[in-house]
Design a protein around this motif. Structure first.
Motif, PDB file in Angstrom:
ATOM      1  N   HIS A 107       0.818  -1.211   0.000  1.00 17.33           N
ATOM      2  CA  HIS A 107       0.000   0.000   0.000  1.00 17.33           C
ATOM      3  C   HIS A 107       0.858   1.269   0.000  1.00 17.33           C
ATOM      4  O   HIS A 107       0.575   2.219  -0.737  1.00 17.33           O
ATOM      5  CB  HIS A 107      -0.931  -0.009   1.210  1.00 17.33           C
ATOM      6  CG  HIS A 107      -1.799   1.207   1.324  1.00 17.33           C
ATOM      7  ND1 HIS A 107      -2.715   1.555   0.362  1.00 17.33           N
ATOM      8  CD2 HIS A 107      -1.870   2.180   2.278  1.00 17.33           C
ATOM      9  CE1 HIS A 107      -3.332   2.670   0.713  1.00 17.33           C
ATOM     10  NE2 HIS A 107      -2.831   3.071   1.873  1.00 17.33           N
ATOM     11  N   TYR A 164       2.036   2.027  -3.423  1.00 17.41           N
ATOM     12  CA  TYR A 164       1.005   2.652  -4.257  1.00 17.41           C
ATOM     13  C   TYR A 164       0.868   4.135  -3.933  1.00 17.41           C
ATOM     14  O   TYR A 164       0.748   4.983  -4.835  1.00 17.41           O
ATOM     15  CB  TYR A 164      -0.341   1.951  -4.063  1.00 17.41           C
ATOM     16  CG  TYR A 164      -0.503   0.678  -4.844  1.00 17.41           C
ATOM     17  CD1 TYR A 164      -0.533   0.677  -6.229  1.00 17.41           C
ATOM     18  CD2 TYR A 164      -0.628  -0.553  -4.187  1.00 17.41           C
ATOM     19  CE1 TYR A 164      -0.689  -0.490  -6.944  1.00 17.41           C
ATOM     20  CE2 TYR A 164      -0.785  -1.733  -4.901  1.00 17.41           C
ATOM     21  CZ  TYR A 164      -0.809  -1.694  -6.272  1.00 17.41           C
ATOM     22  OH  TYR A 164      -0.953  -2.860  -6.986  1.00 17.41           O
ATOM     23  N   LEU A 165       0.863   4.474  -2.655  1.00 11.96           N
ATOM     24  CA  LEU A 165       0.740   5.883  -2.269  1.00 11.96           C
ATOM     25  C   LEU A 165       1.884   6.715  -2.831  1.00 11.96           C
ATOM     26  O   LEU A 165       1.692   7.848  -3.280  1.00 11.96           O
ATOM     27  CB  LEU A 165       0.702   6.012  -0.745  1.00 11.96           C
ATOM     28  CG  LEU A 165      -0.542   5.451  -0.039  1.00 11.96           C
ATOM     29  CD1 LEU A 165      -0.405   5.635   1.467  1.00 11.96           C
ATOM     30  CD2 LEU A 165      -1.810   6.129  -0.546  1.00 11.96           C
ATOM     31  N   ARG A 166       3.070   6.141  -2.816  1.00 13.71           N
ATOM     32  CA  ARG A 166       4.230   6.851  -3.356  1.00 13.71           C
ATOM     33  C   ARG A 166       4.067   7.078  -4.860  1.00 13.71           C
ATOM     34  O   ARG A 166       4.369   8.162  -5.371  1.00 13.71           O
ATOM     35  CB  ARG A 166       5.505   6.049  -3.076  1.00 13.71           C
ATOM     36  CG  ARG A 166       6.775   6.742  -3.558  1.00 13.71           C
ATOM     37  CD  ARG A 166       7.995   5.883  -3.295  1.00 13.71           C
ATOM     38  NE  ARG A 166       9.208   6.575  -3.700  1.00 13.71           N
ATOM     39  CZ  ARG A 166      10.412   6.024  -3.719  1.00 13.71           C
ATOM     40  NH1 ARG A 166      10.562   4.779  -3.328  1.00 13.71           N
ATOM     41  NH2 ARG A 166      11.467   6.712  -4.107  1.00 13.71           N
ATOM     42  N   ILE A 178       1.245   7.233  -6.565  1.00  7.69           N
ATOM     43  CA  ILE A 178       0.180   8.214  -6.788  1.00  7.69           C
ATOM     44  C   ILE A 178       0.709   9.625  -6.593  1.00  7.69           C
ATOM     45  O   ILE A 178       0.388  10.545  -7.361  1.00  7.69           O
ATOM     46  CB  ILE A 178      -1.008   7.937  -5.848  1.00  7.69           C
ATOM     47  CG1 ILE A 178      -1.710   6.643  -6.252  1.00  7.69           C
ATOM     48  CG2 ILE A 178      -2.003   9.104  -5.863  1.00  7.69           C
ATOM     49  CD1 ILE A 178      -2.726   6.143  -5.252  1.00  7.69           C
ATOM     50  N   GLN A 179       1.526   9.814  -5.580  1.00  3.93           N
ATOM     51  CA  GLN A 179       2.110  11.129  -5.335  1.00  3.93           C
ATOM     52  C   GLN A 179       3.034  11.547  -6.474  1.00  3.93           C
ATOM     53  O   GLN A 179       3.043  12.707  -6.887  1.00  3.93           O
ATOM     54  CB  GLN A 179       2.885  11.113  -4.020  1.00  3.93           C
ATOM     55  CG  GLN A 179       3.463  12.465  -3.622  1.00  3.93           C
ATOM     56  CD  GLN A 179       4.177  12.406  -2.282  1.00  3.93           C
ATOM     57  OE1 GLN A 179       4.693  11.375  -1.871  1.00  3.93           O
ATOM     58  NE2 GLN A 179       4.199  13.510  -1.577  1.00  3.93           N
ATOM     59  N   GLN A 227       0.555  11.468 -10.225  1.00  2.00           N
ATOM     60  CA  GLN A 227      -0.862  11.711 -10.002  1.00  2.00           C
ATOM     61  C   GLN A 227      -1.634  11.983 -11.286  1.00  2.00           C
ATOM     62  O   GLN A 227      -2.851  11.771 -11.335  1.00  2.00           O
ATOM     63  CB  GLN A 227      -1.039  12.881  -9.032  1.00  2.00           C
ATOM     64  CG  GLN A 227      -0.367  14.172  -9.456  1.00  2.00           C
ATOM     65  CD  GLN A 227      -0.506  15.244  -8.396  1.00  2.00           C
ATOM     66  OE1 GLN A 227      -1.530  15.341  -7.737  1.00  2.00           O
ATOM     67  NE2 GLN A 227       0.533  16.039  -8.220  1.00  2.00           N
ATOM     68  N   ILE A 254      -4.789   6.393 -11.233  1.00  2.00           N
ATOM     69  CA  ILE A 254      -5.787   6.432 -10.173  1.00  2.00           C
ATOM     70  C   ILE A 254      -6.136   4.985  -9.844  1.00  2.00           C
ATOM     71  O   ILE A 254      -6.307   4.154 -10.740  1.00  2.00           O
ATOM     72  CB  ILE A 254      -7.040   7.239 -10.588  1.00  2.00           C
ATOM     73  CG1 ILE A 254      -8.012   7.315  -9.410  1.00  2.00           C
ATOM     74  CG2 ILE A 254      -7.703   6.655 -11.826  1.00  2.00           C
ATOM     75  CD1 ILE A 254      -9.168   8.275  -9.658  1.00  2.00           C
ATOM     76  N   PRO A 264     -10.967   4.618  -2.974  1.00  6.16           N
ATOM     77  CA  PRO A 264      -9.687   5.076  -3.528  1.00  6.16           C
ATOM     78  C   PRO A 264      -8.519   4.600  -2.661  1.00  6.16           C
ATOM     79  O   PRO A 264      -8.619   4.549  -1.432  1.00  6.16           O
ATOM     80  CB  PRO A 264      -9.809   6.602  -3.496  1.00  6.16           C
ATOM     81  CG  PRO A 264     -11.277   6.878  -3.429  1.00  6.16           C
ATOM     82  CD  PRO A 264     -11.874   5.742  -2.652  1.00  6.16           C
ATOM     83  N   THR A 312      -5.999   6.215  -1.989  1.00  6.06           N
ATOM     84  CA  THR A 312      -5.589   7.351  -1.157  1.00  6.06           C
ATOM     85  C   THR A 312      -6.471   7.531   0.078  1.00  6.06           C
ATOM     86  O   THR A 312      -6.121   8.304   0.977  1.00  6.06           O
ATOM     87  CB  THR A 312      -5.612   8.646  -1.981  1.00  6.06           C
ATOM     88  OG1 THR A 312      -6.896   8.786  -2.619  1.00  6.06           O
ATOM     89  CG2 THR A 312      -4.532   8.639  -3.044  1.00  6.06           C
ATOM     90  N   GLU A 315      -4.675   5.558   4.770  1.00  9.56           N
ATOM     91  CA  GLU A 315      -3.370   6.148   5.039  1.00  9.56           C
ATOM     92  C   GLU A 315      -2.409   5.171   5.689  1.00  9.56           C
ATOM     93  O   GLU A 315      -1.197   5.326   5.593  1.00  9.56           O
ATOM     94  CB  GLU A 315      -3.521   7.380   5.934  1.00  9.56           C
ATOM     95  CG  GLU A 315      -4.342   8.494   5.292  1.00  9.56           C
ATOM     96  CD  GLU A 315      -4.475   9.699   6.200  1.00  9.56           C
ATOM     97  OE1 GLU A 315      -3.951   9.645   7.322  1.00  9.56           O
ATOM     98  OE2 GLU A 315      -5.096  10.684   5.766  1.00  9.56           O
TER      99      GLU A 315
END
Length: 319
Positions: A62, A65-67, A69-70, A73, A77, A145, A147, A150
């Motif tokens: 996870h 993935y957050l990294r 997306i940042q 972006q 999605i 999503p 995002t 957290e």
């Protein structure tokens, strides 16, 4: 029915005439997404990957993935499906803006082992584009999503902690999926020009005329040295495969097993990433020369690697 060269035929070539890709995949991996984005950028910049991961959410990669997306972006999605019945489908639909292009369904998950592995034989077939898109949209109401979440996995529950560092120059298998590896040699020193100090050396190169010259590496460059049978096939991926390395303090790196004899874990994008990270944890400047005493003062002269799945590993350097 397609069985060969799936990656090029399904995930790359259609991007020449299409800019949006809708995916429903039971399983997916962040490291494969990273690879796909970088390869698509060789064709065009204005693309968007829209992904629904259909199987139960495990939190493993996870943070990775957050990294992504940042960092990307405009290009990605993603959603986790949270419906009562898991979705095990593998469906891919390309559009050029709102104009349908081409679609495929079959057995290949959105992962390296779905599209590259010699350990699997996958097949994909042409499908109606609008049907795949409608299927994707039907799952959205029960998806959240990426995002929106957290937190990552509970690292303390995933990695066993030893009471002290292991003997110099050794490894210790906690179980078949968890190994502790010493940073130090058997003499109790940290190598001066390899491993964590890889950047503190000169690289032998040749110019266009064939003449040899030596170029200094960036001092922050580093890799994690793999000792003894921590290099064995079946634990870490094959050399051609990338993987997500998630840390005990919720950082993420895209990595690969590298060098002759599978002796190193390196970051795929920039060899300075691991070096800067380790030095920050040791409270050193990002280009500092690291000594055994620095590790001793920190409280640990080894690190732990735990396999979560074929494309996700945990790195523990906690004390």
């Amino acid at each position: 029915m397609l069985t060969d060269n799936l990656y090029d035929q399904i995930l790359l070539q259609p991007s020449i005439a299409s800019n949006r890709l809708f995916i429903v995949s039971g399983y997916a991996s962040a490291t494969f997404l990273n690879r796909h984005i970088l390869d698509l950028k060789k064709f065009r910049q204005d693309f968007k990957i829209c992904l629904i991961i259909g199987m139960p959410f495990r939190y493993a990669d996870h943070i990775a993935y957050l990294r992504l997306i940042q960092e990307y972006q405009d290009n990605f999605i993603g959603f986790y499906y949270k419906g009562s019945v898991p979705v095990h489908s593998k469906a891919y639909a390309w559009y050029d803006n709102d104009k349908e292009s081409i679609a495929f369904c079959g057995s290949a998950n959105y992962s390296q082992y779905g599209f590259f592995s010699t350990k699997q034989i996958n097949q994909m077939s042409r499908e109606n584009v609008n049907s795949v898109k409608e299927f994707y949209e039907s799952l959205l109401p029960n998806s959240i999503p990426i995002t929106a979440i957290e937190t990552s996995i509970e690292i303390d529950e995933e990695i066993p902690h030893l009471s002290s560092s292991i003997p110099n120059g050794t490894i210790y298998w906690v179980d078949e999926n968890t190994v502790v590896i010493s940073f130090l040699t058997k003499m109790g020193i940290l190598p001066e020009k390899s491993g964590l100090n890889w950047g503190h050396r000169f690289e032998k190169k040749r110019n266009k005329s064939g003449d040899i010259f030596y170029e200094k590496r960036h001092p922050a460059e580093a890799y994690l040295s793999l000792r003894l049978d921590s290099r064995k096939e079946g634990f870490l991926p094959e050399k051609a495969y990338t993987f997500s390395l998630i840390t005990d303090d919720n950082e993420s790196f895209d990595c690969v097993v590298a060098q002759q004899g599978r002796k190193a874990i390196e970051t795929t994008n920039d060899n300075r990433e691991l070096g800067k990270y380790i030095r920050k944890r040791l409270n050193l400047n990002e280009d500092a020369f690291i000594t055994a005493q620095d590790l001793i003062d920190y409280g640990r002269t080894d690190y732990t690697i735990k396999k979560i799945d074929e494309e996700t590993f945990l790195f523990d350097f906690s004390i």
